[in-house]
Design a protein around this motif. Structure first.
Motif, mmCIF file in Angstrom:
data_model
loop_
_atom_site.group_PDB
_atom_site.id
_atom_site.type_symbol
_atom_site.label_atom_id
_atom_site.label_comp_id
_atom_site.label_asym_id
_atom_site.label_seq_id
_atom_site.Cartn_x
_atom_site.Cartn_y
_atom_site.Cartn_z
ATOM 1 N N MET A 173 1.095 -1.321 -0.009
ATOM 2 C CA MET A 173 0.078 0.110 -0.226
ATOM 3 C C MET A 173 0.551 1.427 0.057
ATOM 4 S SD MET A 173 -3.276 1.131 2.486
ATOM 5 C CE MET A 173 -3.635 0.455 1.539
ATOM 6 N N CYS A 174 0.755 2.077 -0.814
ATOM 7 C CA CYS A 174 1.081 3.617 -0.744
ATOM 8 C C CYS A 174 0.482 3.993 -0.148
ATOM 9 C CB CYS A 174 1.852 3.413 -1.884
ATOM 10 S SG CYS A 174 2.674 5.377 -2.033
ATOM 11 N N TYR A 175 1.200 5.443 0.527
ATOM 12 C CA TYR A 175 0.608 6.753 1.320
ATOM 13 C C TYR A 175 1.851 8.120 0.802
ATOM 14 C CZ TYR A 175 -1.215 3.245 4.814
ATOM 15 O OH TYR A 175 -1.914 2.496 5.727
ATOM 16 N N GLY A 176 0.499 8.622 -0.500
ATOM 17 C CA GLY A 176 1.164 9.921 -0.680
ATOM 18 C C GLY A 176 0.078 10.577 0.381
ATOM 19 N N VAL A 177 1.438 12.121 0.476
ATOM 20 C CA VAL A 177 1.237 13.684 0.894
ATOM 21 C C VAL A 177 0.928 14.585 0.163
ATOM 22 C CG1 VAL A 177 1.835 14.960 2.541
ATOM 23 C CG2 VAL A 177 2.186 12.529 2.891
ATOM 24 N N PHE A 178 0.344 14.922 -0.355
ATOM 25 C CA PHE A 178 0.108 15.503 -1.303
ATOM 26 C C PHE A 178 -0.224 17.790 -0.612
ATOM 27 C CE2 PHE A 178 -1.210 11.916 -3.299
ATOM 28 C CZ PHE A 178 -1.284 11.797 -4.165
ATOM 29 N N ASN A 179 0.049 18.366 -1.176
ATOM 30 C CA ASN A 179 0.249 20.491 -0.983
ATOM 31 C C ASN A 179 -0.675 21.064 -2.270
ATOM 32 O OD1 ASN A 179 0.154 22.265 0.296
ATOM 33 N ND2 ASN A 179 2.133 22.655 -0.372
ATOM 34 N N ASP A 180 -1.631 21.567 -2.348
ATOM 35 C CA ASP A 180 -2.232 21.775 -3.519
ATOM 36 C C ASP A 180 -1.458 21.097 -5.066
ATOM 37 O OD1 ASP A 180 -2.621 24.508 -2.008
ATOM 38 O OD2 ASP A 180 -1.116 24.802 -3.140
ATOM 39 N N TYR A 186 5.872 9.794 0.491
ATOM 40 C CA TYR A 186 4.754 9.334 -0.292
ATOM 41 C C TYR A 186 5.541 7.762 1.256
ATOM 42 C CZ TYR A 186 9.186 6.778 -2.270
ATOM 43 O OH TYR A 186 10.503 6.595 -2.810
ATOM 44 N N TYR A 187 5.035 6.959 0.699
ATOM 45 C CA TYR A 187 5.363 5.763 2.486
ATOM 46 C C TYR A 187 4.651 4.681 1.242
ATOM 47 C CZ TYR A 187 7.118 6.253 7.318
ATOM 48 O OH TYR A 187 7.115 6.179 8.606
ATOM 49 N N LEU A 188 5.174 3.168 1.940
ATOM 50 C CA LEU A 188 5.448 2.008 0.654
ATOM 51 C C LEU A 188 4.871 1.299 1.537
ATOM 52 C CD1 LEU A 188 4.254 1.078 -1.507
ATOM 53 C CD2 LEU A 188 6.806 0.488 -2.342
ATOM 54 N N VAL A 189 4.320 0.742 2.533
ATOM 55 C CA VAL A 189 4.096 -0.127 3.210
ATOM 56 C C VAL A 189 3.204 -1.773 2.464
ATOM 57 C CG1 VAL A 189 3.035 -1.227 4.847
ATOM 58 C CG2 VAL A 189 3.910 1.101 4.232
ATOM 59 N N HIS A 190 4.467 -3.005 2.809
ATOM 60 C CA HIS A 190 4.292 -4.066 2.563
ATOM 61 C C HIS A 190 3.398 -4.643 3.100
ATOM 62 C CE1 HIS A 190 6.164 -4.228 -1.499
ATOM 63 N NE2 HIS A 190 6.947 -3.464 -0.927
ATOM 64 N N ILE A 200 10.372 12.088 1.870
ATOM 65 C CA ILE A 200 9.900 13.458 2.158
ATOM 66 C C ILE A 200 10.008 14.307 1.420
ATOM 67 C CG2 ILE A 200 9.206 15.285 4.203
ATOM 68 C CD1 ILE A 200 7.612 12.644 4.097
ATOM 69 N N HIS A 201 9.776 15.034 0.972
ATOM 70 C CA HIS A 201 10.465 16.888 -0.110
ATOM 71 C C HIS A 201 11.214 17.096 1.076
ATOM 72 C CE1 HIS A 201 11.575 20.056 -2.146
ATOM 73 N NE2 HIS A 201 11.366 19.072 -3.196
ATOM 74 N N ARG A 235 8.520 18.669 9.895
ATOM 75 C CA ARG A 235 7.253 18.971 10.182
ATOM 76 C C ARG A 235 6.377 17.880 10.267
ATOM 77 N NH1 ARG A 235 4.341 22.180 4.887
ATOM 78 N NH2 ARG A 235 7.247 23.334 5.180
ATOM 79 N N SER A 236 6.814 16.959 11.296
ATOM 80 C CA SER A 236 6.488 15.384 11.753
ATOM 81 C C SER A 236 5.715 14.591 10.798
ATOM 82 C CB SER A 236 5.640 15.849 13.205
ATOM 83 O OG SER A 236 6.101 16.293 14.154
ATOM 84 N N LEU A 237 6.336 14.760 9.853
ATOM 85 C CA LEU A 237 5.475 13.904 8.433
ATOM 86 C C LEU A 237 5.797 11.923 8.424
ATOM 87 C CD1 LEU A 237 4.785 16.550 5.907
ATOM 88 C CD2 LEU A 237 3.162 15.432 7.232
ATOM 89 N N GLN A 238 6.947 12.045 8.472
ATOM 90 C CA GLN A 238 7.484 10.739 8.828
ATOM 91 C C GLN A 238 6.699 10.111 9.584
ATOM 92 O OE1 GLN A 238 11.329 9.693 9.523
ATOM 93 N NE2 GLN A 238 11.594 8.209 8.357
ATOM 94 N N LYS A 239 6.479 10.490 11.232
ATOM 95 C CA LYS A 239 6.330 9.890 12.240
ATOM 96 C C LYS A 239 4.398 9.878 12.392
ATOM 97 C CE LYS A 239 8.827 11.496 15.815
ATOM 98 N NZ LYS A 239 8.643 12.800 17.219
#
Length: 120
Positions: free
Chosen positions: A1-8, A14-18, A49-50, A56-60
Motif C-alpha cells: 500500500m502506498c501512502y501519499g502526502v500532497f500539497n496543492d 510517500y510511504y510504501l508498506v507491504h 519526504i521532500h 513537520r513530523s510527517l514521517q511520524k
C-alpha cells in the motif's frame, strides 16, 4: 500500500508498506520471531519526504497511519530498514518505539539497520 502526502495537488511525500510478512533471512537473528510471527510482520519498504517539507513530523504521522492499517489487517509487528547515516529517520523511529535490531558499531561506515516495533 502506498501512502501519499500532497500539497496543492503536488506529491511531496510517500510511504510504501507491504502487508505480506517477511522471510526469516530478512531479519537479524536477534528478532527471535517464529514462523507465525514472521507472517504477521508488515514492512515499511520505502519512504520519502521532500526536503522543503521536512521537520513537520510527517514521517511520524505516516508511520502512525501505516501502523493503524497494519493492526486493522491483523499484523503484529512493523519492520523498517534505515541507512545507518540517516540520523533523522533513525531518531523518528526510535522516538516512535521501534527497536534497532542491529545498530551500527562504526558510524563512518554506511549500512542498513533494521528496526522493529510490536503493534500489540
Amino acid at each position: 500500500m502506498c501512502y501519499g502526502v500532497f500539497n496543492d495537488g503536488q506529491l511531496f511525500g510517500y510511504y510504501l508498506v507491504h502487508f505480506e510478512g517477511v522471510q526469516p533471512n530478512m531479519l537479524p537473528r536477534k528478532a527471535q520471531l517464529d514462523t507465525a510471527a514472521l507472517a504477521k510482520c508488515a514492512v515499511i519498504s520505502s519512504f520519502l519526504i521532500h526536503p522543503d517539507f521536512r521537520g513537520r513530523s510527517l514521517q511520524k504521522k505516516l508511520t502512525e497511519k501505516a501502523e493503524i492499517e497494519a493492526i486493522n489487517r491483523g499484523f503484529l509487528h512493523m519492520v523498517v530498514n534505515v541507512r545507518s547515516d540517516n540520523k533523522f529517520s533513525k531518531g523518528n523511529f526510535e522516538d516512535s518505539g521501534y527497536i534497532n535490531l542491529n545498530p551500527s558499531k562504526n558510524s563512518t561506515r554506511r549500512r542498513i539497520e533494521t528496526y522493529i516495533k510490536s503493534l500489540i
